[in-house]
Design a protein around this motif. Structure first.
Motif, PDB file in Angstrom:
ATOM      1  N   LEU A   1       0.995  -1.248   0.215  1.00 28.16           N
ATOM      2  CA  LEU A   1       0.114  -0.147  -0.215  1.00 28.16           C
ATOM      3  C   LEU A   1       0.859   1.167   0.192  1.00 28.16           C
ATOM      4  O   LEU A   1       0.589   2.120  -0.567  1.00 28.16           O
ATOM      5  CB  LEU A   1      -1.035   0.129   1.382  1.00 28.16           C
ATOM      6  CG  LEU A   1      -2.383  -1.021   0.954  1.00 28.16           C
ATOM      7  CD1 LEU A   1      -2.998  -0.851   2.345  1.00 28.16           C
ATOM      8  CD2 LEU A   1      -2.980  -0.603  -0.041  1.00 28.16           C
ATOM      9  N   LYS A   2       1.889   1.165   0.856  1.00 25.06           N
ATOM     10  CA  LYS A   2       2.795   2.486   0.773  1.00 25.06           C
ATOM     11  C   LYS A   2       3.476   2.605  -0.727  1.00 25.06           C
ATOM     12  O   LYS A   2       3.633   3.845  -1.163  1.00 25.06           O
ATOM     13  CB  LYS A   2       4.227   1.848   1.784  1.00 25.06           C
ATOM     14  CG  LYS A   2       4.025   2.563   3.212  1.00 25.06           C
ATOM     15  CD  LYS A   2       5.096   2.101   3.790  1.00 25.06           C
ATOM     16  CE  LYS A   2       5.385   2.728   5.172  1.00 25.06           C
ATOM     17  NZ  LYS A   2       6.702   2.250   5.848  1.00 25.06           N
ATOM     18  N   ALA A   3       3.776   1.531  -1.176  1.00 27.36           N
ATOM     19  CA  ALA A   3       4.529   1.625  -2.656  1.00 27.36           C
ATOM     20  C   ALA A   3       3.426   2.275  -3.375  1.00 27.36           C
ATOM     21  O   ALA A   3       3.881   3.104  -4.543  1.00 27.36           O
ATOM     22  CB  ALA A   3       4.580   0.269  -3.143  1.00 27.36           C
ATOM     23  N   ILE A   4       2.192   1.621  -3.435  1.00 28.24           N
ATOM     24  CA  ILE A   4       1.086   2.437  -4.582  1.00 28.24           C
ATOM     25  C   ILE A   4       0.920   3.672  -4.045  1.00 28.24           C
ATOM     26  O   ILE A   4       0.758   4.853  -5.035  1.00 28.24           O
ATOM     27  CB  ILE A   4      -0.399   1.688  -4.087  1.00 28.24           C
ATOM     28  CG1 ILE A   4      -0.175   0.199  -4.646  1.00 28.24           C
ATOM     29  CG2 ILE A   4      -1.412   2.334  -4.968  1.00 28.24           C
ATOM     30  CD1 ILE A   4      -1.318  -0.863  -4.291  1.00 28.24           C
ATOM     31  N   GLY A   5       0.901   4.263  -2.841  1.00 36.41           N
ATOM     32  CA  GLY A   5       0.655   5.516  -2.432  1.00 36.41           C
ATOM     33  C   GLY A   5       1.826   6.442  -2.909  1.00 36.41           C
ATOM     34  O   GLY A   5       1.682   7.319  -3.526  1.00 36.41           O
ATOM     35  N   ALA A   6       3.084   5.935  -2.614  1.00 31.61           N
ATOM     36  CA  ALA A   6       4.303   6.579  -3.437  1.00 31.61           C
ATOM     37  C   ALA A   6       3.997   6.840  -4.741  1.00 31.61           C
ATOM     38  O   ALA A   6       4.509   7.725  -5.390  1.00 31.61           O
ATOM     39  CB  ALA A   6       5.522   5.779  -2.827  1.00 31.61           C
ATOM     40  N   ALA A   7       3.695   5.598  -5.346  1.00 33.17           N
ATOM     41  CA  ALA A   7       3.602   5.795  -6.936  1.00 33.17           C
ATOM     42  C   ALA A   7       2.449   6.714  -7.331  1.00 33.17           C
ATOM     43  O   ALA A   7       2.954   7.731  -8.348  1.00 33.17           O
ATOM     44  CB  ALA A   7       3.337   4.354  -7.436  1.00 33.17           C
ATOM     45  N   LEU A   8       1.509   6.834  -6.539  1.00 30.80           N
ATOM     46  CA  LEU A   8       0.352   7.765  -6.976  1.00 30.80           C
ATOM     47  C   LEU A   8       1.207   9.227  -6.815  1.00 30.80           C
ATOM     48  O   LEU A   8       0.720  10.077  -7.503  1.00 30.80           O
ATOM     49  CB  LEU A   8      -0.718   7.759  -5.936  1.00 30.80           C
ATOM     50  CG  LEU A   8      -1.698   6.450  -6.503  1.00 30.80           C
ATOM     51  CD1 LEU A   8      -2.896   6.155  -5.456  1.00 30.80           C
ATOM     52  CD2 LEU A   8      -2.127   6.746  -7.925  1.00 30.80           C
ATOM     53  N   ALA A   9       1.613   9.567  -5.479  1.00 31.89           N
ATOM     54  CA  ALA A   9       2.106  10.849  -5.138  1.00 31.89           C
ATOM     55  C   ALA A   9       3.204  11.099  -6.437  1.00 31.89           C
ATOM     56  O   ALA A   9       2.842  12.510  -7.106  1.00 31.89           O
ATOM     57  CB  ALA A   9       3.056  10.533  -3.936  1.00 31.89           C
ATOM     58  N   VAL A  10       3.966  10.660  -6.730  1.00 36.24           N
ATOM     59  CA  VAL A  10       4.962  10.741  -7.961  1.00 36.24           C
ATOM     60  C   VAL A  10       4.167  11.091  -9.160  1.00 36.24           C
ATOM     61  O   VAL A  10       4.392  11.692  -9.963  1.00 36.24           O
ATOM     62  CB  VAL A  10       5.916   9.767  -8.272  1.00 36.24           C
ATOM     63  CG1 VAL A  10       7.072  10.291  -9.148  1.00 36.24           C
ATOM     64  CG2 VAL A  10       7.096   9.859  -6.767  1.00 36.24           C
TER      65      VAL A  10
ATOM     66  N   VAL B   1       8.969  14.243  -2.730  1.00 33.08           N
ATOM     67  CA  VAL B   1       9.373  14.295  -1.483  1.00 33.08           C
ATOM     68  C   VAL B   1       8.339  13.549  -0.609  1.00 33.08           C
ATOM     69  O   VAL B   1       8.861  12.906   0.259  1.00 33.08           O
ATOM     70  CB  VAL B   1       9.545  15.910  -0.917  1.00 33.08           C
ATOM     71  CG1 VAL B   1       9.746  15.924   0.526  1.00 33.08           C
ATOM     72  CG2 VAL B   1      10.665  16.519  -1.485  1.00 33.08           C
ATOM     73  N   VAL B   2       7.113  13.647  -0.772  1.00 31.26           N
ATOM     74  CA  VAL B   2       6.026  12.720  -0.314  1.00 31.26           C
ATOM     75  C   VAL B   2       6.562  11.290  -0.347  1.00 31.26           C
ATOM     76  O   VAL B   2       6.415  10.704   0.607  1.00 31.26           O
ATOM     77  CB  VAL B   2       4.887  13.301  -0.753  1.00 31.26           C
ATOM     78  CG1 VAL B   2       3.789  12.396  -0.028  1.00 31.26           C
ATOM     79  CG2 VAL B   2       4.307  14.572  -0.134  1.00 31.26           C
ATOM     80  N   ALA B   3       6.728  10.978  -1.654  1.00 36.16           N
ATOM     81  CA  ALA B   3       7.163   9.496  -1.870  1.00 36.16           C
ATOM     82  C   ALA B   3       8.099   9.049  -1.139  1.00 36.16           C
ATOM     83  O   ALA B   3       8.411   8.078  -0.494  1.00 36.16           O
ATOM     84  CB  ALA B   3       7.337   9.240  -3.408  1.00 36.16           C
TER      85      ALA B   3
END
Lengths: 644, 77
Positions: free
Chosen positions: B14-23, B71-73
């Motif tokens: 989920l973290k990885a998905i969130g980071a991907a969405l952020a970038v 940065v958020v990612a």
């Protein structure tokens, strides 16, 4: 250093009969920025160009057209003596013009011929495989001739209509030539239309096509050879006259510039008045030059610079030679105005610093350093040199940060937590724990393992940079509007920041929390007094601007990611270390070279653009107005001719 | 038992998905903004070449959006 050159306003007045000498002297001295005169309804009128002007501009037009026809480029040639060029100018120009005209005319005729040959060749080609004299295609009373392309064999259908026909068919190209009696022509035409017949034009020539083609091709070769010969002659002319063209172009340009100077000058019936600017330190030189040229008959006077004039003062940088390349970056944004600080010297430090922080890689620094030095050596263009100098400054800083970060083309130099580095036996030395779990500051600094620390550190760098901007803004404001305006407009930002700092300390329990809030509010009130409603609206920019500096680590990390991905593909996937050398090894080397070449190109663009942006948007936004006029002295820097 | 393991989601994923969405999303946003500014800047430069510096600055201003996303990612991972 931090100020543009001090300028003076000077007015030169004299009798019209010494105008030419005065203009001549000013042009040679190349130090007086003439302020163009606009007629304002007074008795002063714009001057008339010198008489020689039209003659000279005619010659200049001629020489420029010759130069563009010959394709003469600006190259470094030996300087020539102007008197020599002048003496041979008319004769050489006429001779060159005549020679070139003859050649151009000849070439034009030949080119037209070549075009005609091409088109008749195109007409002839379809008939090439039909062995029939072209004369046989025309001049019949009772025969119709069809010549053209068909899609299928038409012979069976035609034989049904009539038995008296003559058909030539080239199977390969689908061309048919058909002779039939005129009375059957309409029926045959219908059949042919059914086979999608496309008529061809029969060339108006006599002879067998294959033999004709051979002749035409021979002619084509001849004409092409003749054109080539003319091109060689033109090239020879270019070589012979390049020096002359460059030198006379320069001389004539100078003459035109001089003869048109009166158009920028105010005159009356019998006198002239030249208004302009020059660096104060050169004022004495101007007086000396003008007096010497006119035997003291022209009068130079120093004018007081009034307040509305300050906006008009042309700006000349006053920087040491080391800093001067950075002026290019300033010019890109806009020169400072007269009363402003010139930030070139500040950028000289901060721009390479930020660039280095972002890139920070020994490998790329060395590659780009060598590249910049090589380009500087090879290319003599005045536009490229300053850029290369800036690149060199940036690479020196990158090298420093590369050593600090311990990175080489994306590989870590030192081992860290059991992962081996590029240099065997070089282990990271842990020095200082940070508040973030798992992040320890040491040497070298592993950016990839210190992300949080770096984010905080870059924000702090940003705050320092921004405060430098506010400090410069404070000085600017003080010079323009006095100390109290400076305190309220720029000083208030320091108070606001101090208030925030105290509040944070209060939150951590080191101070009573009220103190910070009080200081912050005082700052906001000062800001409102200084900048009006706009002030508090800009408050959030403090946060967004300083967070913007996190790009230093973000862009840096993306560069590392690209580099290490290339390394992984090349060494890990294609060529595992220790495997025997084979085809895959070569592929791995190609991937490695190509990937790093790409990343090197990105290494100029991305950090450069982001460092530039931090200067322009975040830093300049705090103090810089810009928009100064360029100091552009009346004169010319000679490249191809010597000074008289 | 089986349904439980299927519906379980890995927090790292989920973290990885969130980071991907952020970038990814901020990348799109920057690109869109830069496209608009870039075309206008090129138009202005065609009229007046000395506007290159200003055009360049204006074009890179929205770059901040994707930098914040990055940065958020980084903070998430």
């Amino acid at each position: 250093m931090l100020k543009p050159k001090q300028m003076s306003r000077a007015v030169i007045v004299g009798h019209k009969n010494i105008l030419e000498e005065t203009v001549d002297a000013l042009h040679k001295a190349n130090l007086f920025h003439i302020e163009d005169f606009n007629e304002d309804g007074s008795d002063l009128k714009i001057g008339k160009p010198f008489e020689s002007g039209s003659e000279v501009s005619k010659k200049l037009v001629k020489i420029r057209s010759i130069a563009s026809l010959l394709g003469v480029k600006d190259v470094a040639v030996e300087k020539q003596s102007p008197s020599e060029v002048c003496s041979q100018l008319d004769s050489s120009l006429d001779k060159l013009d005549n020679e070139l005209e003859v050649l151009a005319e000849k070439k034009h005729v030949l080119e037209n011929e070549l075009k005609e040959i091409g088109s008749s060749k195109k007409d002839l080609l379809p008939f090439i495989n039909i062995d029939l004299d072209l004369d046989l295609y025309r001049g019949y009373a009772n025969l119709a001739v069809f010549a053209g392309h068909v899609k299928e064999n038409v012979e069976p259908s035609i034989s049904k209509i009539t038995s008296s026909y003559e058909l030539y068919h080239d199977q390969h190209s689908g061309v048919v030539v058909l002779f039939v009696a005129k009375d059957k022509a309409s029926d045959v035409a219908e059949v042919l239309a059914g086979a999608s017949f496309k008529e061809l034009r029969v060339p108006v020539l006599s002879g067998v096509p294959s033999r004709l083609l051979a002749d035409i091709e021979q002619k084509e070769v001849d004409v092409t050879r003749k054109i080539e010969a003319i091109n060689t002659e033109i090239e020879a002319l270019k070589l012979k006259y390049a020096d002359f063209i460059l030198a006379s172009n320069e001389l004539l340009s100078i003459e035109v510039q001089k003869s048109e100077a009166p158009l920028r000058i105010a005159t009356t019936e019998s006198s002239f008045l030249i208004d302009g600017w020059l660096p104060t330190e050169q004022y004495a030189e101007l007086e000396r030059t003008v007096n010497a040229a006119t035997n003291g008959r022209a009068f130079v006077s120093d004018q007081e610079i009034t307040k509305p004039d300050i906006k008009k003062v042309p700006i000349e940088y006053n920087n040491p030679k080391v800093v001067s390349p950075l002026q290019e970056i300033m010019d890109l944004y806009g020169r400072p105005t007269y009363k402003e600080l010139d930030p070139s010297a500040l950028i000289f430090i901060t721009f390479p610093l930020l660039y280095g922080m972002i890139l920070g890689d020994i490998g790329y620094a060395l590659i780009l350093l060598v590249l910049a030095l090589a380009i500087k050596k090879i290319v003599s263009s005045d536009a490229i040199k300053p850029l290369m100098n800036i690149l060199i400054y940036c690479q020196v800083s990158t090298l420093f940060f590369g050593i600090l970060y311990g990175e080489f083309l994306g590989f870590p130099l030192a081992g860290y937590h059991g992962n081996p580095g590029l240099i065997p036996g070089f282990e990271t030395i842990d020095l200082l724990a940070t508040p973030f779990p798992g992040e320890v500051i040491g040497f070298p600094l592993h950016r990839t393992h210190l992300v949080m620390t770096f984010i905080v550190a870059t924000v702090i760098v940003g705050l320092l940079h921004l405060n430098l901007g506010y400090a410069v803004g404070f000085i600017n404001e003080k010079r323009k509007h006095g100390i109290s305006a400076a305190i309220f407009e720029k000083g208030s930002w320091f108070v606001v920041q101090f208030g925030i700092l105290l509040t944070v300390l209060g939150y951590l329990g080191m101070l009573p929390p009220v103190a910070g809030i009080v200081v912050f509010l005082i700052g906001v009130v000062m800001l409102v007094k200084g900048e009006g409603v706009k002030g508090p609206i800009e408050l959030p920019s403090l946060l967004s601007n300083s967070l913007s500096y996190t790009r230093i680590i973000a862009v840096g990390l993306s560069s590392i990611s690209i580099a290490s991905t290339v390394n992984l593909i090349a060494f890990g996937m294609i060529w595992p270390p220790g495997s025997p050398i084979g085809g895959m090894t070569i592929f791995a080397i190609v991937v490695f070279l190509f990937g790093h070449a790409l990343n090197t190109a990105l290494s100029i663009i991305a950090p450069g653009l982001h460092a530039l942006r931090l200067q322009y948007v975040e830093f300049f936004g705090k103090f810089y107005e810009g928009g100064g006029r360029k100091y552009d002295p009346f004169g010319y820097i000679r490249k191809y001719t010597e000074e008289k | 038992m089986v349904t439980e393991t299927v519906t379980m989601m890995d927090p790292a994923g989920l973290k990885a998905i969130g980071a991907a969405l952020a970038v990814g999303l901020t990348g799109f946003a920057s690109a869109y903004a830069e496209k608009e500014i870039g075309t206008a800047a090129i138009g202005a430069m065609a009229e007046n070449e000395s506007l290159f510096g200003k055009g360049l600055i204006l074009t890179v201003i929205p770059e901040t959006i994707v930098i914040f996303g990055l940065v958020v990612a980084l903070l998430m991972l």
